[in-house]
Design an enzyme around this catalytic site. Structure first.
Site, PDB file in Angstrom:
ATOM      1  N   ARG A 272      90.181  34.429  80.524  1.00  0.00           N
ATOM      2  CA  ARG A 272      91.218  34.896  81.217  1.00  0.00           C
ATOM      3  C   ARG A 272      91.447  36.259  81.221  1.00  0.00           C
ATOM      4  NH1 ARG A 272      90.493  30.927  84.161  1.00  0.00           N
ATOM      5  NH2 ARG A 272      91.411  28.931  83.717  1.00  0.00           N
TER       6      ARG A 272
ATOM      7  N   GLU B  99      88.737  37.523  83.240  1.00  0.00           N
ATOM      8  CA  GLU B  99      89.189  37.121  84.438  1.00  0.00           C
ATOM      9  C   GLU B  99      89.994  38.049  85.254  1.00  0.00           C
ATOM     10  OE1 GLU B  99      89.189  32.799  86.721  1.00  0.00           O
ATOM     11  OE2 GLU B  99      90.738  33.464  85.159  1.00  0.00           O
TER      12      GLU B  99
ATOM     13  N   SER C 120      89.151  56.234  80.534  1.00  0.00           N
ATOM     14  CA  SER C 120      88.506  56.267  78.898  1.00  0.00           C
ATOM     15  C   SER C 120      88.914  54.916  78.134  1.00  0.00           C
ATOM     16  CB  SER C 120      88.810  57.485  78.054  1.00  0.00           C
ATOM     17  OG  SER C 120      88.159  57.446  76.900  1.00  0.00           O
TER      18      SER C 120
END
Length: 195
Positions: A123, A126, A149
């Site tokens: 998740r 995602e 970075s």
């Protein structure tokens, strides 16, 4: 990361052949002994569990973010000497050899692709991919052409209470902006292989 107990079960040959022979079948990196790292992580996490300290509490004692603290425990970050003293004070059950290895060995910062099957990790991944283009657009608008970075970087995980009383997760990424450069030939101090 391979678990120490899994290594013990699946690699009974370890006792007979030694870690270097066993290593070849377990890991693609010749500079890292996965079984040693996995067993050390298991011992370090056991010492943390025995202390009763949360990652937040341990991080406060070490003076690092909670995410970096977890990275140290999981063998994904190198322990400095100054922090090692604090860690031993906080977790006196730590073995001296483990503490030494955490300071001397360079971590192989990687992950097993199967971790993306874990729902919490997936998740988060995602969310980054779903919002990725929008995040990139805002970074470009505010900073220019470049990237954030992940080395000069801080990550912190916490919670807040939402307006309906629900617990909400807050993940903060704080990374230095690294601009892309124009690769001017005059600025390149290394001789071209074409010359």
């Amino acid at each position: 990361m391979l678990s120490c107990s899994l290594i013990r079960r699946s690699c009974g040959i370890a006792q007979q052949q030694g870690p270097s022979r066993m290593m070849g079948a377990m890991m693609n990196y010749s500079s890292v002994n996965a079984s040693e790292v996995a067993c050390r992580v298991e011992r370090v996490l056991a010492a943390k569990a025995k202390s009763g300290l949360s990652y937040d509490e341990l991080a406060n004692k070490l003076g690092v973010t909670n995410t970096y603290c977890a990275q140290l425990m999981l063998g994904q970050a190198k322990l400095t000497t100054a922090t090692a003293f604090k860690l031993f004070e906080a977790l006196p059950e730590l073995m001296e050899d483990d503490l030494q290895a955490m300071q001397e060995q360079f971590p192989m910062r990687s992950f097993d692709k199967n971790i993306l099957k874990e729902p919490n990790v997936y998740r988060t991944y995602e969310a980054i991919t779903h919002y990725g283009e929008a995040i990139k657009s805002i970074i470009n608008e505010q900073c220019g052409d470049g990237i954030m970075s992940a080395i000069d970087f801080y990550c912190d995980v916490g919670t807040v209470t939402g307006k309906h009383g629900e617990k909400r997760v807050v993940i903060t990424f704080n990374g230095k902006f690294l601009p892309f450069i124009e690769q001017s030939a005059d600025d390149n101090e290394v001789k071209s292989p074409r010359e």
